[in-house]
Enzyme design. Structure first.
Site, short mmCIF file in Angstrom:
data_model
loop_
_atom_site.label_atom_id
_atom_site.label_comp_id
_atom_site.label_asym_id
_atom_site.label_seq_id
_atom_site.Cartn_x
_atom_site.Cartn_y
_atom_site.Cartn_z
N GLY A 33 40.02 50.10 39.05
CA GLY A 33 40.53 49.49 37.83
C GLY A 33 40.89 48.05 38.09
O GLY A 33 41.16 47.66 39.24
N GLN A 73 45.29 40.22 36.77
CA GLN A 73 44.88 40.16 38.17
C GLN A 73 43.83 39.09 38.44
O GLN A 73 43.56 38.75 39.59
CB GLN A 73 44.35 41.53 38.63
CG GLN A 73 45.44 42.59 38.67
CD GLN A 73 44.90 43.91 39.17
OE1 GLN A 73 44.28 44.65 38.42
NE2 GLN A 73 45.10 44.19 40.44
N CYS A 81 46.87 48.96 44.98
CA CYS A 81 46.56 47.96 43.96
C CYS A 81 45.85 46.79 44.64
O CYS A 81 46.27 46.36 45.71
CB CYS A 81 47.85 47.49 43.31
SG CYS A 81 47.61 46.24 42.03
N LEU A 82 44.79 46.31 44.01
CA LEU A 82 44.03 45.20 44.61
C LEU A 82 44.90 43.96 44.80
O LEU A 82 44.63 43.14 45.68
CB LEU A 82 42.82 44.85 43.73
CG LEU A 82 41.72 45.91 43.65
CD1 LEU A 82 40.68 45.52 42.60
CD2 LEU A 82 41.07 46.15 45.01
N HIS A 120 48.16 53.02 35.36
CA HIS A 120 48.36 51.93 36.32
C HIS A 120 47.92 50.59 35.72
O HIS A 120 48.65 49.60 35.79
CB HIS A 120 47.56 52.25 37.60
CG HIS A 120 47.63 51.19 38.66
ND1 HIS A 120 48.23 51.40 39.89
CD2 HIS A 120 47.19 49.92 38.68
CE1 HIS A 120 48.14 50.29 40.62
NE2 HIS A 120 47.51 49.37 39.90
N GLU A 121 46.74 50.58 35.09
CA GLU A 121 46.23 49.33 34.51
C GLU A 121 47.02 48.92 33.27
O GLU A 121 47.26 47.74 33.04
CB GLU A 121 44.74 49.46 34.16
CG GLU A 121 43.82 49.79 35.34
CD GLU A 121 44.04 48.90 36.55
OE1 GLU A 121 44.34 47.70 36.39
OE2 GLU A 121 43.93 49.41 37.69
N HIS A 131 49.91 47.01 34.21
CA HIS A 131 49.59 45.60 34.52
C HIS A 131 49.69 44.71 33.27
O HIS A 131 50.21 43.60 33.36
CB HIS A 131 48.17 45.48 35.08
CG HIS A 131 48.08 45.65 36.57
ND1 HIS A 131 48.74 44.85 37.47
CD2 HIS A 131 47.37 46.52 37.33
CE1 HIS A 131 48.45 45.22 38.71
NE2 HIS A 131 47.62 46.25 38.66
NI NI Z 1 46.84 47.38 40.26
#
Ligand code: NI
Length: 183
Positions: free
Chosen positions: A45, A50, A96-97, A138-139, A142
């Site tokens: 995701g 991000q 998480c990236l 999760h997204e 964000h």
């Molecule tokens: Ni993340």
């Protein structure tokens, strides 16, 4: 186009994102770039903040988290609104990236119902469960300025302080492109 991924400590990751108007320029290209950036970094995701944009957009691909073909979804969510989170919360180790090399258990409700627009601004209302629901939660966090580490205990969070500071300074090695706030 592949974007560098903003690292923990970047103020854009803490913004409550704005709705996307139907005349937003080059939105389809942007969505394609987000898929490309997510795939390149082997993510499941990716949310607009991000890549430095405080708009209500995220893409997910949960297909790799299921064994059977045809399970999981690869979709873009525009202007998503969480309508309901139901059923017993369960724990799973998330990453998480934007926060590389840190994984922690997060409790999330098993089922969600949300409203969102697709690439053509058509509204949908749908239910998701399992890993797909988790990735969406999760997204969705964000675009509300929330990170998965906000869900862990204050003690665990304190233990991660040094690692998090290193991430924001770029003192970390990752195999995808990142942009660090304090380097
Ligand atoms: Ni993340």
């Amino acid at each position: 186009m592949i974007f560098p991924i903003r690292a923990f400590g970047d103020p854009v990751l803490r913004k409550k994102c704005d709705s996307i108007p139907t005349d937003y320029p080059d939105l389809k290209e942007l969505i394609n770039s987000m898929y490309e950036t997510m795939d390149e970094s082997n993510g499941v995701g990716l949310a607009a903040p991000q890549i430095g944009l405080d708009i209500r957009l995220f893409v997910i691909d949960s297909t790799s988290m299921y064994d059977k073909d045809g399970e999981g979804v690869r979709t873009a969510f525009i202007n998503a609104e969480m309508l309901e989170e139901t059923e017993k919360p369960w724990a799973f180790e998330e990453g998480c990236l934007s926060i590389p090399h840190i994984r922690e258990n997060v409790d999330r409700h098993a089922k969600i119902r949300l409203k969102y627009q697709d690439e053509n601004f058509k509204w949908h209302e749908a239910e998701f469960d399992g890993m797909t629901a988790r990735v969406i939660q999760h997204e969705y966090d964000h675009i509300e300025g929330i990170l998965f580490i906000d869900h862990i205990s204050p003690l665990k969070r304190r233990l991660l302080k040094g690692k998090l500071a290193d991430i924001s300074k770029g003192k970390i090695s990752v195999d995808y492109r990142m942009k660090f706030p304090k380097r």
